[in-house]
Scaffold this motif. Structure first.
Motif, PDB file in Angstrom:
ATOM      1  N   ALA A 168       0.821  -1.216   0.000  1.00 18.05           N
ATOM      2  CA  ALA A 168       0.000   0.000   0.000  1.00 18.05           C
ATOM      3  C   ALA A 168       0.855   1.266   0.000  1.00 18.05           C
ATOM      4  CB  ALA A 168      -0.937  -0.001   1.208  1.00 18.05           C
ATOM      5  N   GLN A 169       2.077   1.187   0.512  1.00 23.45           N
ATOM      6  CA  GLN A 169       2.987   2.337   0.574  1.00 23.45           C
ATOM      7  C   GLN A 169       3.971   2.382  -0.593  1.00 23.45           C
ATOM      8  OE1 GLN A 169       5.033   2.869   4.410  1.00 23.45           O
ATOM      9  NE2 GLN A 169       3.722   1.253   5.224  1.00 23.45           N
ATOM     10  N   LEU A 170       3.992   1.324  -1.375  1.00 22.29           N
ATOM     11  CA  LEU A 170       5.005   1.153  -2.404  1.00 22.29           C
ATOM     12  C   LEU A 170       4.988   2.307  -3.402  1.00 22.29           C
ATOM     13  CD1 LEU A 170       7.105  -1.017  -3.165  1.00 22.29           C
ATOM     14  CD2 LEU A 170       5.411  -1.945  -4.732  1.00 22.29           C
ATOM     15  N   PRO A 171       6.146   2.958  -3.593  1.00 20.49           N
ATOM     16  CA  PRO A 171       6.205   3.998  -4.607  1.00 20.49           C
ATOM     17  C   PRO A 171       6.080   3.373  -5.997  1.00 20.49           C
ATOM     18  CG  PRO A 171       8.361   3.663  -3.603  1.00 20.49           C
ATOM     19  CD  PRO A 171       7.399   2.756  -2.913  1.00 20.49           C
ATOM     20  N   GLU A 172       5.763   4.195  -6.957  1.00 22.22           N
ATOM     21  CA  GLU A 172       5.596   3.699  -8.321  1.00 22.22           C
ATOM     22  C   GLU A 172       6.906   3.104  -8.836  1.00 22.22           C
ATOM     23  OE1 GLU A 172       4.484   5.321 -12.765  1.00 22.22           O
ATOM     24  OE2 GLU A 172       4.018   6.560 -11.032  1.00 22.22           O
ATOM     25  N   LEU A 173       6.805   1.881  -9.294  1.00 23.34           N
ATOM     26  CA  LEU A 173       7.963   1.217  -9.879  1.00 23.34           C
ATOM     27  C   LEU A 173       7.935   1.439 -11.387  1.00 23.34           C
ATOM     28  CD1 LEU A 173       7.921  -2.092  -7.814  1.00 23.34           C
ATOM     29  CD2 LEU A 173       9.359  -0.078  -7.461  1.00 23.34           C
ATOM     30  N   ARG A 174       9.003   1.135 -12.038  1.00 23.65           N
ATOM     31  CA  ARG A 174       9.106   1.356 -13.478  1.00 23.65           C
ATOM     32  C   ARG A 174       8.491   0.173 -14.226  1.00 23.65           C
ATOM     33  NH1 ARG A 174      13.946   4.566 -15.531  1.00 23.65           N
ATOM     34  NH2 ARG A 174      12.537   6.084 -14.680  1.00 23.65           N
ATOM     35  N   ASP A 175       7.435   0.469 -14.989  1.00 17.66           N
ATOM     36  CA  ASP A 175       6.748  -0.545 -15.771  1.00 17.66           C
ATOM     37  C   ASP A 175       7.706  -1.166 -16.787  1.00 17.66           C
ATOM     38  OD1 ASP A 175       4.418  -1.990 -16.413  1.00 17.66           O
ATOM     39  OD2 ASP A 175       4.065  -0.709 -18.157  1.00 17.66           O
ATOM     40  N   GLY A 176       7.691  -2.487 -16.876  1.00 17.46           N
ATOM     41  CA  GLY A 176       8.566  -3.192 -17.803  1.00 17.46           C
ATOM     42  C   GLY A 176       9.965  -3.435 -17.264  1.00 17.46           C
ATOM     43  N   VAL A 177      10.258  -2.861 -16.084  1.00 14.46           N
ATOM     44  CA  VAL A 177      11.580  -3.037 -15.461  1.00 14.46           C
ATOM     45  C   VAL A 177      11.420  -3.750 -14.126  1.00 14.46           C
ATOM     46  CG1 VAL A 177      13.623  -1.873 -14.529  1.00 14.46           C
ATOM     47  CG2 VAL A 177      12.492  -0.959 -16.571  1.00 14.46           C
ATOM     48  N   ASP A 178      10.609  -3.159 -13.249  1.00 13.17           N
ATOM     49  CA  ASP A 178      10.454  -3.634 -11.878  1.00 13.17           C
ATOM     50  C   ASP A 178       9.133  -4.375 -11.693  1.00 13.17           C
ATOM     51  OD1 ASP A 178      12.797  -2.243 -11.079  1.00 13.17           O
ATOM     52  OD2 ASP A 178      11.639  -0.414 -10.786  1.00 13.17           O
ATOM     53  N   ARG A 179       9.193  -5.411 -10.847  1.00 12.29           N
ATOM     54  CA  ARG A 179       7.983  -6.128 -10.459  1.00 12.29           C
ATOM     55  C   ARG A 179       8.083  -6.466  -8.980  1.00 12.29           C
ATOM     56  NH1 ARG A 179       7.214 -10.972 -14.598  1.00 12.29           N
ATOM     57  NH2 ARG A 179       7.834 -11.930 -12.663  1.00 12.29           N
ATOM     58  N   MET A 180       6.971  -6.276  -8.284  1.00  9.88           N
ATOM     59  CA  MET A 180       6.904  -6.584  -6.856  1.00  9.88           C
ATOM     60  C   MET A 180       5.620  -7.368  -6.627  1.00  9.88           C
ATOM     61  SD  MET A 180       8.574  -5.922  -3.892  1.00  9.88           S
ATOM     62  CE  MET A 180       9.408  -4.362  -3.917  1.00  9.88           C
ATOM     63  N   ALA A 181       5.720  -8.450  -5.864  1.00  8.49           N
ATOM     64  CA  ALA A 181       4.558  -9.258  -5.521  1.00  8.49           C
ATOM     65  C   ALA A 181       4.615  -9.581  -4.031  1.00  8.49           C
ATOM     66  CB  ALA A 181       4.541 -10.543  -6.344  1.00  8.49           C
ATOM     67  N   PRO A 182       3.454  -9.609  -3.369  1.00  8.41           N
ATOM     68  CA  PRO A 182       3.421  -9.956  -1.944  1.00  8.41           C
ATOM     69  C   PRO A 182       3.516 -11.458  -1.733  1.00  8.41           C
ATOM     70  CG  PRO A 182       1.202  -9.517  -2.731  1.00  8.41           C
ATOM     71  CD  PRO A 182       2.130  -9.255  -3.893  1.00  8.41           C
ATOM     72  N   GLY A 183       4.055 -11.831  -0.594  1.00  7.95           N
ATOM     73  CA  GLY A 183       4.137 -13.234  -0.205  1.00  7.95           C
ATOM     74  C   GLY A 183       4.042 -13.349   1.301  1.00  7.95           C
ATOM     75  N   PRO A 184       4.105 -14.554   1.816  1.00  8.29           N
ATOM     76  CA  PRO A 184       4.019 -14.732   3.273  1.00  8.29           C
ATOM     77  C   PRO A 184       5.272 -14.193   3.979  1.00  8.29           C
ATOM     78  CG  PRO A 184       4.399 -16.845   2.168  1.00  8.29           C
ATOM     79  CD  PRO A 184       4.213 -15.817   1.098  1.00  8.29           C
ATOM     80  N   GLY A 185       5.108 -13.069   4.655  1.00  8.66           N
ATOM     81  CA  GLY A 185       6.218 -12.468   5.386  1.00  8.66           C
ATOM     82  C   GLY A 185       7.299 -11.878   4.509  1.00  8.66           C
ATOM     83  N   ALA A 186       6.973 -11.637   3.242  1.00  8.26           N
ATOM     84  CA  ALA A 186       8.003 -11.190   2.305  1.00  8.26           C
ATOM     85  C   ALA A 186       7.384 -10.497   1.100  1.00  8.26           C
ATOM     86  CB  ALA A 186       8.821 -12.385   1.832  1.00  8.26           C
ATOM     87  N   LEU A 187       8.250  -9.819   0.379  1.00  9.64           N
ATOM     88  CA  LEU A 187       7.917  -9.271  -0.937  1.00  9.64           C
ATOM     89  C   LEU A 187       8.900  -9.872  -1.929  1.00  9.64           C
ATOM     90  CD1 LEU A 187       7.565  -5.504   0.008  1.00  9.64           C
ATOM     91  CD2 LEU A 187       5.702  -7.110  -0.416  1.00  9.64           C
ATOM     92  N   TYR A 188       8.394 -10.202  -3.100  1.00  8.91           N
ATOM     93  CA  TYR A 188       9.250 -10.736  -4.163  1.00  8.91           C
ATOM     94  C   TYR A 188       9.507  -9.601  -5.143  1.00  8.91           C
ATOM     95  CZ  TYR A 188       7.265 -14.981  -2.212  1.00  8.91           C
ATOM     96  OH  TYR A 188       6.851 -15.960  -1.353  1.00  8.91           O
ATOM     97  N   PHE A 189      10.764  -9.234  -5.289  1.00  9.62           N
ATOM     98  CA  PHE A 189      11.135  -8.157  -6.194  1.00  9.62           C
ATOM     99  C   PHE A 189      11.990  -8.711  -7.318  1.00  9.62           C
ATOM    100  CE2 PHE A 189      14.229  -4.902  -7.517  1.00  9.62           C
ATOM    101  CZ  PHE A 189      13.339  -4.034  -8.123  1.00  9.62           C
TER     102      PHE A 189
END
Length: 179
Positions: free
Chosen positions: A117-138
């Motif tokens: 919810a706080q994540l700043p805008e990432l660069r489309d086509g470059v960065d990807r972030m996904a939620p997981g159990p106790g973690a974020l996958y970048f």
């Protein structure tokens, strides 16, 4: 006894918080933890202990390290099963040759949806972030890695409640816990 990994934040990075892994392992042994071993120089300590909640274990380890090293260190602890759940829940292409992939481990009680919810805008086509159990996958596309915007997250106060490991280190830690 249960298997755990302690992920210490911000040690042996850029010449700061230099801690020898042999001494760190000895500190864990002296505190009563068993089957202690380290992996790489970035503060990954594998050990066994009586089963306990991760928040309780994190608090105990931080207190022990503050006493022994006279330094306030952030520790993120995961049981073998918690680490396995994090690995299993990763996006299908996380760790593929196309990407540089990392896991941002979250300190309890921080939740992935809270950070998303706080994540700043990432660069489309470059960065990807996904939620997981106790973690974020970048992941960032290797060919465009210099164009990442992940530094925006790393500059936020919430980042002090995380520690980052490469995907390869994360999966290797699980392999070591299973050995």
């Amino acid at each position: 006894m249960a298997g755990y990994v302690a992920l210490l934040r911000g040690i042996n990075v850029g010449g700061a918080n230099l801690i020898g892994m042999d001494a760190l392992a000895e500190d864990f042994r002296a505190a009563g933890y068993e089957s202690v071993r380290t992996h790489s120089q970035s503060g990954n300590v594998l050990f066994t202990a009586e089963p306990q909640t991760a928040p309780d274990l994190e608090a105990a380890l931080e207190s022990m390290l503050r006493h022994r090293l006279d330094a306030p260190l952030t520790v993120i602890a995961r049981s073998r099963d918690e680490l396995a759940a994090t690995v299993a829940a990763a996006p299908a292409d996380h760790g593929s040759d196309e990407f540089r992939s990392e896991v941002f481990f979250l300190k309890h009680p921080l939740a992935a949806d809270e950070v998303m919810a706080q994540l700043p805008e990432l660069r489309d086509g470059v960065d990807r972030m996904a939620p997981g159990p106790g973690a974020l996958y970048f992941s960032r596309t290797k060919a465009l890695a210099t164009k990442t915007r992940i530094q925006r997250l790393m500059a936020m106060p919430v980042f002090k409640r995380m520690t980052v490991r490469t995907w390869r280190t994360t999966t290797r830690l699980l392999e070591l816990l299973d050995a």
